[in-house]
Design a protein around this motif. Structure first.
Motif, short mmCIF file in Angstrom:
data_model
loop_
_atom_site.label_atom_id
_atom_site.label_comp_id
_atom_site.label_asym_id
_atom_site.label_seq_id
_atom_site.Cartn_x
_atom_site.Cartn_y
_atom_site.Cartn_z
N ILE A 13 0.83 -1.21 0.00
CA ILE A 13 0.00 0.00 0.00
C ILE A 13 0.87 1.26 0.00
O ILE A 13 0.60 2.21 -0.74
CB ILE A 13 -0.96 -0.02 1.21
N CYS A 14 1.92 1.27 0.81
CA CYS A 14 2.80 2.45 0.87
C CYS A 14 3.50 2.67 -0.47
O CYS A 14 3.67 3.81 -0.90
CB CYS A 14 3.83 2.28 1.98
N SER A 25 2.35 6.19 -2.23
CA SER A 25 3.31 7.22 -1.82
C SER A 25 3.29 8.43 -2.76
O SER A 25 3.48 9.56 -2.32
CB SER A 25 4.71 6.65 -1.72
N ALA A 26 3.04 8.21 -4.03
CA ALA A 26 2.97 9.34 -4.96
C ALA A 26 1.68 10.13 -4.76
O ALA A 26 1.66 11.35 -4.95
CB ALA A 26 3.06 8.83 -6.39
N LEU A 27 0.62 9.46 -4.35
CA LEU A 27 -0.67 10.13 -4.18
C LEU A 27 -0.73 10.93 -2.88
O LEU A 27 -1.12 12.10 -2.88
CB LEU A 27 -1.79 9.08 -4.21
N TYR A 28 -0.35 10.31 -1.76
CA TYR A 28 -0.48 10.96 -0.45
C TYR A 28 0.80 11.62 0.02
O TYR A 28 0.78 12.38 0.98
CB TYR A 28 -0.92 9.94 0.60
N GLY A 29 1.91 11.32 -0.58
CA GLY A 29 3.18 11.86 -0.13
C GLY A 29 3.85 10.90 0.84
O GLY A 29 3.20 10.07 1.48
N ARG A 30 5.15 11.01 0.91
CA ARG A 30 5.91 10.07 1.72
C ARG A 30 5.87 10.40 3.20
O ARG A 30 5.94 9.51 4.03
CB ARG A 30 7.34 10.02 1.20
N LYS A 31 5.76 11.68 3.53
CA LYS A 31 5.79 12.07 4.94
C LYS A 31 4.62 11.51 5.73
O LYS A 31 4.79 11.00 6.83
CB LYS A 31 5.82 13.59 5.07
#
Length: 106
Positions: free
Chosen positions: A34-35, A39-45
Motif C-alpha cells: 500500500i505504501c 506514496s505518490a498520491l499521499y506523499g511520503r511524509k
C-alpha cells in the motif's frame, strides 16, 4: 509479545508465538504494498508518520493489556487480543521499510 504469550500457556503459548510472526509479517507485506502504491498520491511524509506512530501506539496498548492480564489472570481471549497488537507492529515495519527505500532513492 511473543515472550509473554509463550510463558503463559504451554502448548497454546507456542502456537500463539508462531502466530505473532505470521500476523506481523502478513500486515507488513500488505502495508509495504500500500505504501509503495500510494506514496505518490499521499506523499511520503504522511505514510512515514503513520508507520512511526503505530509503534508507540502498539506499546501503549500492549502495556495496558499486560496490566489487565496481571490483574485478572490470563485467558485465551486476552492472549488473542495481545496477539492482535502485532498488527500495528506489521504496519510500522512495512511503512518504515518501504519509505526508507523510497526516501533514500530520491
Amino acid at each position: 509479545v511473543m515472550q509473554s504469550l509463550a510463558l503463559e500457556g504451554g502448548r497454546s503459548g507456542i502456537l500463539l508465538s508462531g502466530f505473532c510472526i505470521i500476523v506481523a509479517q502478513t500486515f507488513m507485506v500488505g502495508t509495504a504494498k500500500i505504501c509503495g502504491e500510494k506514496s505518490a498520491l499521499y506523499g511520503r511524509k504522511i505514510l512515514f508518520l503513520i508507520g512511526f506512530f503505530s509503534v508507540p501506539l502498539r506499546c501503549l496498548i500492549l502495556t495496558g493489556l499486560l496490566y489487565l492480564r496481571d490483574l485478572n489472570g490470563s485467558s485465551l481471549f486476552l492472549q488473542i487480543v495481545i496477539l492482535s497488537t502485532q498488527v500495528l507492529d506489521g504496519i510500522g515495519a512495512g511503512a518504515f521499510g518501504t519509505m526508507y527505500i523510497l526516501v533514500t532513492s530520491d
